[in-house]
Design a protein around this motif. Structure first.
Motif, PDB file in Angstrom:
ATOM      1  N   PHE A  67      -9.723  57.832  23.134  1.00  0.00           N
ATOM      2  CA  PHE A  67      -8.621  58.402  23.920  1.00  0.00           C
ATOM      3  C   PHE A  67      -8.947  58.545  25.397  1.00  0.00           C
ATOM      4  O   PHE A  67      -8.076  58.407  26.241  1.00  0.00           O
ATOM      5  N   ASP A  68     -10.205  58.817  25.681  1.00  0.00           N
ATOM      6  CA  ASP A  68     -10.606  58.943  27.072  1.00  0.00           C
ATOM      7  C   ASP A  68     -10.566  57.554  27.729  1.00  0.00           C
ATOM      8  O   ASP A  68     -11.056  56.578  27.142  1.00  0.00           O
ATOM      9  N   PRO A  69      -9.993  57.443  28.936  1.00  0.00           N
ATOM     10  CA  PRO A  69      -9.863  56.121  29.563  1.00  0.00           C
ATOM     11  C   PRO A  69     -11.192  55.367  29.697  1.00  0.00           C
ATOM     12  O   PRO A  69     -11.246  54.163  29.484  1.00  0.00           O
ATOM     13  N   THR A  70     -12.255  56.097  30.055  1.00  0.00           N
ATOM     14  CA  THR A  70     -13.553  55.429  30.220  1.00  0.00           C
ATOM     15  C   THR A  70     -14.216  55.160  28.869  1.00  0.00           C
ATOM     16  O   THR A  70     -14.712  54.056  28.610  1.00  0.00           O
ATOM     17  N   LEU A  71     -14.201  56.184  28.016  1.00  0.00           N
ATOM     18  CA  LEU A  71     -14.868  56.034  26.725  1.00  0.00           C
ATOM     19  C   LEU A  71     -14.204  54.975  25.848  1.00  0.00           C
ATOM     20  O   LEU A  71     -14.871  54.302  25.060  1.00  0.00           O
ATOM     21  N   SER A  72     -12.885  54.838  25.980  1.00  0.00           N
ATOM     22  CA  SER A  72     -12.212  53.829  25.156  1.00  0.00           C
ATOM     23  C   SER A  72     -12.673  52.427  25.562  1.00  0.00           C
ATOM     24  O   SER A  72     -12.821  51.541  24.713  1.00  0.00           O
ATOM     25  N   LEU A  73     -12.930  52.237  26.857  1.00  0.00           N
ATOM     26  CA  LEU A  73     -13.460  50.948  27.312  1.00  0.00           C
ATOM     27  C   LEU A  73     -14.882  50.742  26.776  1.00  0.00           C
ATOM     28  O   LEU A  73     -15.227  49.645  26.312  1.00  0.00           O
ATOM     29  N   ILE A  74     -15.671  51.809  26.834  1.00  0.00           N
ATOM     30  CA  ILE A  74     -17.047  51.714  26.327  1.00  0.00           C
ATOM     31  C   ILE A  74     -17.034  51.403  24.831  1.00  0.00           C
ATOM     32  O   ILE A  74     -17.835  50.596  24.338  1.00  0.00           O
ATOM     33  N   SER A  75     -16.089  52.003  24.113  1.00  0.00           N
ATOM     34  CA  SER A  75     -15.981  51.740  22.669  1.00  0.00           C
ATOM     35  C   SER A  75     -15.728  50.263  22.405  1.00  0.00           C
ATOM     36  O   SER A  75     -16.332  49.669  21.505  1.00  0.00           O
ATOM     37  N   VAL A  76     -14.826  49.681  23.179  1.00  0.00           N
ATOM     38  CA  VAL A  76     -14.515  48.259  22.996  1.00  0.00           C
ATOM     39  C   VAL A  76     -15.749  47.404  23.334  1.00  0.00           C
ATOM     40  O   VAL A  76     -16.065  46.433  22.636  1.00  0.00           O
ATOM     41  N   ILE A  77     -16.457  47.794  24.394  1.00  0.00           N
ATOM     42  CA  ILE A  77     -17.663  47.043  24.788  1.00  0.00           C
ATOM     43  C   ILE A  77     -18.707  47.102  23.664  1.00  0.00           C
ATOM     44  O   ILE A  77     -19.313  46.080  23.314  1.00  0.00           O
ATOM     45  N   ILE A  78     -18.872  48.277  23.089  1.00  0.00           N
ATOM     46  CA  ILE A  78     -19.857  48.419  21.998  1.00  0.00           C
ATOM     47  C   ILE A  78     -19.468  47.520  20.824  1.00  0.00           C
ATOM     48  O   ILE A  78     -20.297  46.792  20.273  1.00  0.00           O
ATOM     49  N   LEU A  79     -18.204  47.571  20.441  1.00  0.00           N
ATOM     50  CA  LEU A  79     -17.748  46.758  19.306  1.00  0.00           C
ATOM     51  C   LEU A  79     -17.944  45.258  19.587  1.00  0.00           C
ATOM     52  O   LEU A  79     -18.460  44.521  18.739  1.00  0.00           O
ATOM     53  N   CYS A  80     -17.536  44.826  20.777  1.00  0.00           N
ATOM     54  CA  CYS A  80     -17.646  43.395  21.111  1.00  0.00           C
ATOM     55  C   CYS A  80     -19.122  42.971  21.182  1.00  0.00           C
ATOM     56  O   CYS A  80     -19.469  41.871  20.731  1.00  0.00           O
ATOM     57  N   SER A  81     -19.971  43.828  21.735  1.00  0.00           N
ATOM     58  CA  SER A  81     -21.393  43.490  21.835  1.00  0.00           C
ATOM     59  C   SER A  81     -22.015  43.399  20.443  1.00  0.00           C
ATOM     60  O   SER A  81     -22.803  42.499  20.156  1.00  0.00           O
ATOM     61  N   TRP A  82     -21.657  44.337  19.597  1.00  0.00           N
ATOM     62  CA  TRP A  82     -22.155  44.351  18.216  1.00  0.00           C
ATOM     63  C   TRP A  82     -21.815  43.026  17.524  1.00  0.00           C
ATOM     64  O   TRP A  82     -22.613  42.476  16.783  1.00  0.00           O
ATOM     65  N   GLN A  83     -20.615  42.541  17.822  1.00  0.00           N
ATOM     66  CA  GLN A  83     -20.191  41.291  17.197  1.00  0.00           C
ATOM     67  C   GLN A  83     -20.885  40.070  17.793  1.00  0.00           C
ATOM     68  O   GLN A  83     -21.230  39.131  17.079  1.00  0.00           O
ATOM     69  N   ALA A  84     -21.066  40.099  19.117  1.00  0.00           N
ATOM     70  CA  ALA A  84     -21.589  38.916  19.805  1.00  0.00           C
ATOM     71  C   ALA A  84     -23.103  38.782  19.652  1.00  0.00           C
ATOM     72  O   ALA A  84     -23.658  37.679  19.790  1.00  0.00           O
ATOM     73  N   LEU A  85     -23.748  39.890  19.347  1.00  0.00           N
ATOM     74  CA  LEU A  85     -25.213  39.918  19.363  1.00  0.00           C
ATOM     75  C   LEU A  85     -25.844  38.925  18.382  1.00  0.00           C
ATOM     76  O   LEU A  85     -26.792  38.207  18.726  1.00  0.00           O
ATOM     77  N   GLY A  86     -25.319  38.881  17.167  1.00  0.00           N
ATOM     78  CA  GLY A  86     -25.923  38.051  16.119  1.00  0.00           C
ATOM     79  C   GLY A  86     -26.013  36.590  16.513  1.00  0.00           C
ATOM     80  O   GLY A  86     -27.062  35.944  16.361  1.00  0.00           O
ATOM     81  N   TYR A  87     -24.919  36.081  17.044  1.00  0.00           N
ATOM     82  CA  TYR A  87     -24.878  34.672  17.447  1.00  0.00           C
ATOM     83  C   TYR A  87     -25.866  34.411  18.585  1.00  0.00           C
ATOM     84  O   TYR A  87     -26.607  33.432  18.580  1.00  0.00           O
ATOM     85  N   ALA A  88     -25.891  35.343  19.555  1.00  0.00           N
ATOM     86  CA  ALA A  88     -26.793  35.184  20.700  1.00  0.00           C
ATOM     87  C   ALA A  88     -28.254  35.203  20.254  1.00  0.00           C
ATOM     88  O   ALA A  88     -29.071  34.390  20.722  1.00  0.00           O
ATOM     89  N   VAL A  89     -28.585  36.103  19.338  1.00  0.00           N
ATOM     90  CA  VAL A  89     -29.959  36.177  18.828  1.00  0.00           C
ATOM     91  C   VAL A  89     -30.336  34.865  18.150  1.00  0.00           C
ATOM     92  O   VAL A  89     -31.443  34.336  18.340  1.00  0.00           O
ATOM     93  N   LEU A  90     -29.411  34.347  17.381  1.00  0.00           N
ATOM     94  CA  LEU A  90     -29.683  33.094  16.667  1.00  0.00           C
ATOM     95  C   LEU A  90     -29.986  31.952  17.641  1.00  0.00           C
ATOM     96  O   LEU A  90     -30.922  31.168  17.439  1.00  0.00           O
ATOM     97  N   ILE A  91     -29.204  31.879  18.691  1.00  0.00           N
ATOM     98  CA  ILE A  91     -29.416  30.815  19.679  1.00  0.00           C
ATOM     99  C   ILE A  91     -30.764  31.015  20.382  1.00  0.00           C
ATOM    100  O   ILE A  91     -31.525  30.069  20.597  1.00  0.00           O
ATOM    101  N   TYR A  92     -31.061  32.271  20.731  1.00  0.00           N
ATOM    102  CA  TYR A  92     -32.351  32.547  21.375  1.00  0.00           C
ATOM    103  C   TYR A  92     -33.520  32.211  20.447  1.00  0.00           C
ATOM    104  O   TYR A  92     -34.558  31.724  20.904  1.00  0.00           O
ATOM    105  N   LEU A  93     -33.350  32.468  19.175  1.00  0.00           N
ATOM    106  CA  LEU A  93     -34.429  32.157  18.225  1.00  0.00           C
ATOM    107  C   LEU A  93     -34.726  30.661  18.212  1.00  0.00           C
ATOM    108  O   LEU A  93     -35.880  30.235  18.167  1.00  0.00           O
ATOM    109  N   VAL A  94     -33.644  29.883  18.272  1.00  0.00           N
ATOM    110  CA  VAL A  94     -33.824  28.427  18.350  1.00  0.00           C
ATOM    111  C   VAL A  94     -34.599  28.080  19.615  1.00  0.00           C
ATOM    112  O   VAL A  94     -35.515  27.244  19.595  1.00  0.00           O
ATOM    113  N   GLY A  95     -34.242  28.759  20.704  1.00  0.00           N
ATOM    114  CA  GLY A  95     -34.939  28.543  21.972  1.00  0.00           C
ATOM    115  C   GLY A  95     -36.409  28.892  21.873  1.00  0.00           C
ATOM    116  O   GLY A  95     -37.278  28.107  22.293  1.00  0.00           O
TER     117      GLY A  95
END
Lengths: 296, 439
Positions: free
Chosen positions: A151-179
């Motif tokens: 509900f808080d204007p700032t925290l709601s943005l942070i919530s979305v960032i946390i959710l999106c990062s949580w989702q994106a992390l796995g793929y990024a880790v996998l690519i880095y592991l290949v690297g």
């Protein structure tokens, strides 16, 4: 003669793929560019040409500006969290746990990427719940007051960032592991002989050597984050019962302008702005991270 | 086996046999084609999932008279429904029967995308014995009937009778000032003074037009509306009026002065059913929802201080030919009194047709009384049926949501007025863009 035949064969072989790609990828982009210069309400047969009027209106549109700002904050927030964290996690998995547990760690981190978005977002909605969510319960252990995450204007943005990062992390880790797996061991052995610590090897060898991977992960994460929509829709949409503060993002604004306000041309101009932003950012990233002489 | 021994193909037939087979196949094909020609499959698209059983009930009732009409009901959430209608109609893939509110249908009617009904349907709708002039107008465009009036959204106050009794309140509030005092008295708080049960649930977040609609209803009780007529077919924004200031001041007062409600608190029907709020304003469908989800809830309804919003919803038909004919038959079938009474009794939405005898249903469900019996002075309003109404509502909602999150506005009517003037300016520029702004 043979060379020419091979060329013709190659062209014919690739033509269907090019045709499909052109139809499903290039043609819609061209259509969006064309529509952005027209006024069209999706229902009418008339599409009068209005030049750059849609873009002019965008400049003064409060909701578009809010959407652009929110989207940019989310995209860069996700980028800043995902890329370094993914690199560190990949390094830990690769160097510290080259044991039988490595597969388990990889799978654990990759799972969020393959979990269906809606149930995952619903779970996060519960985690962020101001009254019953475990996140506030955890914070209260440390004496921190419960926060209105959605509900808080700032925290709601942070919530979305946390959710999106949580989702994106796995793929990024996998690519880095290949690297990491493709890095030359001899360099690290030489560094070790020279007395470099593990951290120094990581800082002075891994990070520079992984630049191409970082470039790819950065571009992919940023482009994906600029297209954020479903996460926001589930966490805070306009469903009855006031589930949260609506975080307006560009894709949401485009959908609203198309299907609720019947302003397809205007929504197309928003899409063009999004396209230009993503292209510019991608170009900047390529410029910053491309190795010297790579073009030669 | 004999043929196999004779060396012939296992499934070979004689010439006569092949002819018989061919005749059978052609016959079966013709039969199927004939049956296909007679049977009509129509789809009904609804934006209210709770209405699916009603349409299925109507379809079931049609079976005796029209055994060849197959009806498929597809009811989804309203916003998604509006999107699929926009895509479906423009791509020619829409359902035959479309349930649309007047304001949404206006765009499609402007572009000639909905079918005109046959003469018998028009005559039925225009018959004063069936519908009042308001509903005929709502179903018409440029004087021509296009839809069959079905139901309407109309609001009343729901209140928890046990909570009112516990707070020592005799009856429901009758003025907007009383809404404030009741809300304060009904709010339950924890040891720190934070509300745990809101006195009056307000729509404060979530984005979307719902915030504006609820605000509009409250503003109407204070004597004004968000959009007011300003000449022939023209409108102008009116939020920065005394009524608009009073309405926003009331929201902010409850949020930040008396603190009877917070943005984070559960809200709407769900909160009322779980006894997390003592009062809220909503349409009649909540009665059916309460019966299904919280049958033991002690509650009652009452009319609002000044009047209510009315959002009429009609059934329209897309397409032409025999399928369209079948669709109109379905639309007319919904109007049978027994079906409309079933709608009110089982779903809770108010039928628009006049002359229905609600006495049995009212005896069984007294909460419906506030929706069908009201004082003579009770007033009604609708959101204007203009193309950009959804954009007006959405933009206003965004501005209101920002205001609700701003404690600095609470108690400062000058600041509220100044803020609302800015919102009016935005709405007016939108109306101007569409050529709808009046002086």
């Amino acid at each position: 003669m043979l060379k020419r035949r091979r060329l013709i064969f190659s062209l014919l072989a690739i033509a269907p793929v090019i045709a499909i790609f052109g139809y499903v990828r290039i043609f819609p982009i061209g259509e969006i560019l064309r529509l952005s210069l027209h006024k069209w309400d999706i229902l009418s047969k008339n599409k009068p040409f209005i030049g750059l009027a849609n873009f002019q209106e965008l400049l003064g549109d409060r909701l578009f500006q809010e959407a652009l700002l929110n989207t940019s904050i989310i995209a860069f927030g996700v980028l800043l969290i995902t890329v370094p964290l993914a690199m560190i996690l990949a390094a830990l998995i690769f160097y510290r746990t080259r044991s039988r547990f490595a597969g388990f760690y990889e799978t654990t981190i990759f799972i969020p990427h393959v979990v269906s978005l809606v149930p995952a977002a619903m779970a996060w909605k519960w985690i962020f719940d101001a009254r019953l969510g475990p996140l506030n319960a955890l914070l209260s252990v440390f004496g921190i007051e419960p926060q209105a995450w959605l509900f808080d204007p700032t925290l709601s943005l942070i919530s979305v960032i946390i959710l999106c990062s949580w989702q994106a992390l796995g793929y990024a880790v996998l690519i880095y592991l290949v690297g990491f797996k493709n890095l030359s061991k001899s360099l690290y052995e030489a560094a070790k002989l020279d007395g470099a610590s593990g951290f120094q090897s990581f800082w002075h060898l891994s990070i520079p050597l992984l630049k191409p991977i970082t470039l790819y992960v950065g571009v992919a994460t940023l482009v994906s984050a600029f297209n954020v929509y479903a996460q926001v829709y589930v966490l805070a949409s306009d469903a009855q019962g006031a589930p949260g503060r609506q975080v307006r993002v560009i894709v949401l604004d485009m959908l609203e302008n198309t299907f609720r306000n019947y302003r397809v041309g205007y929504a197309a101009s928003e899409a063009v702005v999004l396209l230009v932003i993503v292209l510019i950012l991608t170009f900047i990233q390529f410029s910053l991270l491309r190795e010297k002489g790579a073009r030669k | 086996m004999k043929r196999l021994i004779a060396g012939t193909a296992p499934f070979a037939f004689s010439v006569a046999g092949r002819a018989a087979l061919l005749t059978s196949v052609i016959g079966a094909g013709l039969l199927a084609a004939t049956a296909g020609a007679n049977a009509q499959s129509i789809r009904v698209w609804s934006g209210y999932p709770e209405l699916a059983p009603f349409y299925e009930h109507v379809a079931e009732g049609m079976k005796a008279e029209y055994p060849d009409i197959d009806v498929t009901v597809e009811a989804i959430a309203l916003r998604e429904h509006e999107r699929r209608v926009a895509l479906g109609i423009t791509s020619g893939e829409s359902a035959e029967v479309l349930e649309l509110a007047t304001s949404i249908a206006a765009r499609y009617l402007e572009n000639g995308l909905l079918a005109t009904p046959p003469a018998d349907v028009t005559a039925f709708v225009k018959d004063p014995a069936n519908f009042g002039a308001y509903f005929v107008d709502a179903a018409s465009y440029d004087g021509t009937v296009y839809g069959v009036p079905l139901f309407r959204g109309q609001s009343a106050l729901y209140y928890n009778t046990e909570m009112l009794a516990a707070a020592g309140l005799d009856g429901p509030p009758t003025t907007m000032a009383e809404f404030d005092s009741y809300s304060d008295a009904l709010t339950q708080r924890d040891g720190n003074g934070n509300p745990t049960v809101s006195g009056w649930s307000l729509r404060l977040s979530g984005g979307g037009a719902g915030i504006t609609e609820k605000f509009w209803i409250n503003m109407f009780q204070h004597g004004g509306e968000i959009l007011v007529p300003a000449g022939e077919g023209k409108w102008k924004a009116n939020l920065a009026s005394d009524a608009g200031v009073a309405a926003l001041a009331q929201y902010l007062g409850n949020l930040y002065t008396t603190k009877t409600v917070t943005v984070e608190m559960p809200a709407d029907a769900e909160a009322f059913e779980r006894e997390q709020t003592a009062m809220f304003i909503r349409e009649s469908w909540v009665i059916g929802d309460i019966a299904a989800k919280a049958p033991g809830l002690s509650y009652a309804t009452t009319t609002l201080p000044r009047g209510s919003i009315v959002n009429p919803v009609q059934l329209y038909v897309a397409g032409e030919g025999e399928q369209a004919d079948a669709a109109w038959k379905f639309a007319l079938a919904t109007q049978k009194p027994e079906n409309l009474l079933w709608l009110l009794d089982n779903v809770g939405w108010l039928p628009n047709r006049t002359g229905l005898d609600y006495s049995d249903i009212l005896a069984k469900t007294p909460a419906l009384e506030a929706f069908v019996s009201y004082p003579d002075s009770y007033e009604f309003f609708s959101t204007p049926a203009i193309g950009p109404i959804d954009e007006v509502m959405t933009r206003t909602a965004s501005a209101l949501e920002a205001a609700f999150a701003n404690p600095d506005l609470a108690g400062d009517n000058d600041a509220i007025r100044s803020y609302l003037e800015g919102v009016d300016g935005e709405i007016n520029s939108l109306l101007s863009r569409e050529g709808l702004l009046g002086e």
